[in-house]
Design a protein around this motif. Structure first.
Motif, mmCIF file in Angstrom:
data_model
loop_
_atom_site.group_PDB
_atom_site.id
_atom_site.type_symbol
_atom_site.label_atom_id
_atom_site.label_comp_id
_atom_site.label_asym_id
_atom_site.label_seq_id
_atom_site.Cartn_x
_atom_site.Cartn_y
_atom_site.Cartn_z
ATOM 1 N N ASN A 93 0.798 -1.083 0.015
ATOM 2 C CA ASN A 93 0.021 0.039 0.043
ATOM 3 C C ASN A 93 0.909 1.300 0.077
ATOM 4 O O ASN A 93 2.021 1.413 0.848
ATOM 5 C CB ASN A 93 -0.825 -0.007 1.294
ATOM 6 N N ILE A 94 0.413 2.199 -0.827
ATOM 7 C CA ILE A 94 1.262 3.438 -0.810
ATOM 8 C C ILE A 94 0.791 4.190 0.183
ATOM 9 O O ILE A 94 -0.467 4.779 0.049
ATOM 10 C CB ILE A 94 1.239 4.265 -2.399
ATOM 11 N N SER A 95 1.433 4.733 1.155
ATOM 12 C CA SER A 95 0.803 5.436 2.446
ATOM 13 C C SER A 95 0.924 7.063 2.495
ATOM 14 O O SER A 95 0.202 7.746 2.562
ATOM 15 C CB SER A 95 1.305 4.830 3.649
ATOM 16 N N ALA A 96 2.135 7.458 1.599
ATOM 17 C CA ALA A 96 2.549 8.710 1.045
ATOM 18 C C ALA A 96 3.322 8.968 -0.187
ATOM 19 O O ALA A 96 3.896 8.238 -0.510
ATOM 20 C CB ALA A 96 3.100 9.321 2.515
ATOM 21 N N SER A 97 2.938 10.153 -0.734
ATOM 22 C CA SER A 97 3.675 10.324 -1.900
ATOM 23 C C SER A 97 4.133 12.042 -1.991
ATOM 24 O O SER A 97 3.161 12.704 -1.512
ATOM 25 C CB SER A 97 2.867 9.929 -3.130
ATOM 26 N N CYS A 98 5.211 12.181 -2.703
ATOM 27 C CA CYS A 98 5.718 13.608 -2.771
ATOM 28 C C CYS A 98 6.322 13.943 -4.263
ATOM 29 O O CYS A 98 7.072 13.287 -4.415
ATOM 30 C CB CYS A 98 6.545 14.168 -1.537
ATOM 31 N N GLN A 99 5.565 14.771 -4.854
ATOM 32 C CA GLN A 99 6.156 15.094 -6.094
ATOM 33 C C GLN A 99 7.380 15.912 -6.084
ATOM 34 O O GLN A 99 7.428 16.925 -5.612
ATOM 35 C CB GLN A 99 5.039 15.716 -6.978
ATOM 36 N N LEU A 100 8.550 15.450 -6.727
ATOM 37 C CA LEU A 100 9.743 16.277 -6.431
ATOM 38 C C LEU A 100 10.179 17.074 -7.857
ATOM 39 O O LEU A 100 10.786 18.165 -7.762
ATOM 40 C CB LEU A 100 11.035 15.491 -6.197
ATOM 41 N N GLY A 101 9.242 16.649 -8.950
ATOM 42 C CA GLY A 101 9.679 17.164 -10.283
ATOM 43 C C GLY A 101 8.506 16.600 -11.081
ATOM 44 O O GLY A 101 7.397 16.316 -10.801
ATOM 45 N N GLN A 102 8.781 16.865 -12.408
ATOM 46 C CA GLN A 102 7.795 16.456 -13.567
ATOM 47 C C GLN A 102 7.505 14.877 -13.454
ATOM 48 O O GLN A 102 6.420 14.458 -13.444
ATOM 49 C CB GLN A 102 7.842 17.081 -14.888
ATOM 50 N N ARG A 103 8.726 14.091 -13.321
ATOM 51 C CA ARG A 103 8.613 12.714 -13.206
ATOM 52 C C ARG A 103 9.322 12.125 -12.339
ATOM 53 O O ARG A 103 9.468 10.786 -12.290
ATOM 54 C CB ARG A 103 9.302 12.295 -14.752
ATOM 55 N N GLU A 104 9.840 12.930 -11.090
ATOM 56 C CA GLU A 104 10.512 12.320 -10.036
ATOM 57 C C GLU A 104 9.498 12.455 -8.848
ATOM 58 O O GLU A 104 8.888 13.449 -8.833
ATOM 59 C CB GLU A 104 11.807 13.142 -9.726
ATOM 60 N N ARG A 105 9.562 11.612 -7.793
ATOM 61 C CA ARG A 105 8.797 11.519 -6.632
ATOM 62 C C ARG A 105 9.271 10.682 -5.347
ATOM 63 O O ARG A 105 9.975 9.567 -6.102
ATOM 64 C CB ARG A 105 7.234 11.349 -6.863
ATOM 65 N N VAL A 106 9.093 10.847 -4.191
ATOM 66 C CA VAL A 106 9.366 9.868 -3.193
ATOM 67 C C VAL A 106 7.912 9.470 -2.680
ATOM 68 O O VAL A 106 7.078 10.280 -2.470
ATOM 69 C CB VAL A 106 9.947 10.706 -2.161
ATOM 70 N N VAL A 107 8.040 8.117 -2.395
ATOM 71 C CA VAL A 107 6.848 7.646 -1.881
ATOM 72 C C VAL A 107 7.289 6.624 -0.878
ATOM 73 O O VAL A 107 8.241 6.211 -0.758
ATOM 74 C CB VAL A 107 6.102 6.627 -2.817
ATOM 75 N N ILE A 108 6.377 6.483 0.210
ATOM 76 C CA ILE A 108 6.390 5.420 1.196
ATOM 77 C C ILE A 108 5.516 4.338 1.041
ATOM 78 O O ILE A 108 4.250 4.527 0.758
ATOM 79 C CB ILE A 108 6.160 6.159 2.475
ATOM 80 N N VAL A 109 5.982 3.278 1.123
ATOM 81 C CA VAL A 109 5.154 1.982 0.657
ATOM 82 C C VAL A 109 5.211 1.084 1.926
ATOM 83 O O VAL A 109 6.087 0.768 2.397
ATOM 84 C CB VAL A 109 5.939 1.210 -0.642
ATOM 85 N N ASP A 110 3.901 0.664 2.390
ATOM 86 C CA ASP A 110 3.758 -0.215 3.510
ATOM 87 C C ASP A 110 3.849 -1.607 2.863
ATOM 88 O O ASP A 110 2.962 -1.816 2.145
ATOM 89 C CB ASP A 110 2.538 0.011 4.211
ATOM 90 N N VAL A 111 4.622 -2.317 3.615
ATOM 91 C CA VAL A 111 4.580 -3.899 3.065
ATOM 92 C C VAL A 111 4.357 -4.480 4.374
ATOM 93 O O VAL A 111 3.935 -3.783 5.567
ATOM 94 C CB VAL A 111 5.883 -4.211 2.425
ATOM 95 N N ASP A 112 4.573 -5.703 4.440
ATOM 96 C CA ASP A 112 4.005 -6.611 5.567
ATOM 97 C C ASP A 112 4.600 -6.279 7.093
ATOM 98 O O ASP A 112 3.870 -5.775 7.910
ATOM 99 C CB ASP A 112 4.417 -7.968 5.272
ATOM 100 N N ASP A 113 5.968 -6.321 6.942
ATOM 101 C CA ASP A 113 6.541 -5.774 8.376
ATOM 102 C C ASP A 113 7.543 -4.482 7.982
ATOM 103 O O ASP A 113 8.338 -4.514 8.981
ATOM 104 C CB ASP A 113 7.417 -7.223 8.672
ATOM 105 N N ALA A 114 7.406 -3.669 7.266
ATOM 106 C CA ALA A 114 8.189 -2.510 6.902
ATOM 107 C C ALA A 114 7.573 -1.563 6.170
ATOM 108 O O ALA A 114 6.595 -1.801 5.593
ATOM 109 C CB ALA A 114 9.656 -2.809 6.448
ATOM 110 N N ARG A 115 8.200 -0.288 6.142
ATOM 111 C CA ARG A 115 7.825 0.651 5.424
ATOM 112 C C ARG A 115 8.834 1.173 4.584
ATOM 113 O O ARG A 115 9.938 1.447 5.066
ATOM 114 C CB ARG A 115 7.106 1.936 6.276
ATOM 115 N N LEU A 116 8.773 1.233 3.232
ATOM 116 C CA LEU A 116 10.073 1.477 2.266
ATOM 117 C C LEU A 116 9.787 2.945 1.697
ATOM 118 O O LEU A 116 8.718 3.418 1.493
ATOM 119 C CB LEU A 116 10.020 0.581 1.108
ATOM 120 N N VAL A 117 10.842 3.661 1.869
ATOM 121 C CA VAL A 117 10.735 4.929 1.219
ATOM 122 C C VAL A 117 11.655 4.840 -0.167
ATOM 123 O O VAL A 117 12.784 4.386 -0.153
ATOM 124 C CB VAL A 117 11.594 5.894 2.240
ATOM 125 N N LEU A 118 10.936 5.079 -1.121
ATOM 126 C CA LEU A 118 11.287 4.672 -2.557
ATOM 127 C C LEU A 118 11.363 6.099 -3.403
ATOM 128 O O LEU A 118 10.667 6.949 -3.314
ATOM 129 C CB LEU A 118 10.546 3.815 -3.343
#
Length: 129
Positions: A58-83
């Motif tokens: 599940n994508i819990s948060a997203s932040c647009q940095l440019g036209q095609r760039e962004r940072v997202v926080i993805v919730d998985v079973d036992d961790a949250r990944l910042v991508l």
């Protein structure tokens, strides 16, 4: 008798190929539009089947940095990944601990109203003087 039989039999008018083609294409177009409208309504009101994997990822948060760039926080079973996501690649930036269960968190105290907060601030300023 032969002449009377010929007079009573009149040939039926032939169906125009153009009008028949127009009718068939009109009906087919109406059917396709009806199918697309039903599919849109089903998607709009959530009648479509849910994917099984969407509960685990599940994508819990997203932040647009440019036209095609962004940072997202993805919730998985036992961790949250910042991508970090660009048009060419996805980069793992950081791993956060899993969110605590929603049912186990304590409920915060009821918020006080604005008048009480303002009154306490005025009292605090009066004590300093």
């Amino acid at each position: 008798m032969n002449s009377t039989q010929q007079q009573s039999v009149t040939p039926q008018p032939a169906i125009s190929t153009g009008s028949m083609l127009t009718q068939v294409s009109g009906v087919l177009t109406a059917i396709i539009i009806l199918i697309l409208a039903i599919a849109w309504l089903a998607k709009r009101f959530g009648f479509t089947a849910r994917r099984g994997g969407s509960q685990q990822l599940n994508i819990s948060a997203s932040c647009q940095l440019g036209q095609r760039e962004r940072v997202v926080i993805v919730d998985v079973d036992d961790a949250r990944l910042v991508l970090g996501i660009t048009a060419q690649q996805i980069t793992h930036l950081h791993t956060l601990p899993a969110k605590p269960a929603q049912g186990s968190t304590d409920l915060p105290a009821a918020p006080t109203d604005f008048r009480q907060i303002l009154h306490s601030l005025r009292k605090g300023q009066g004590k300093k003087s």
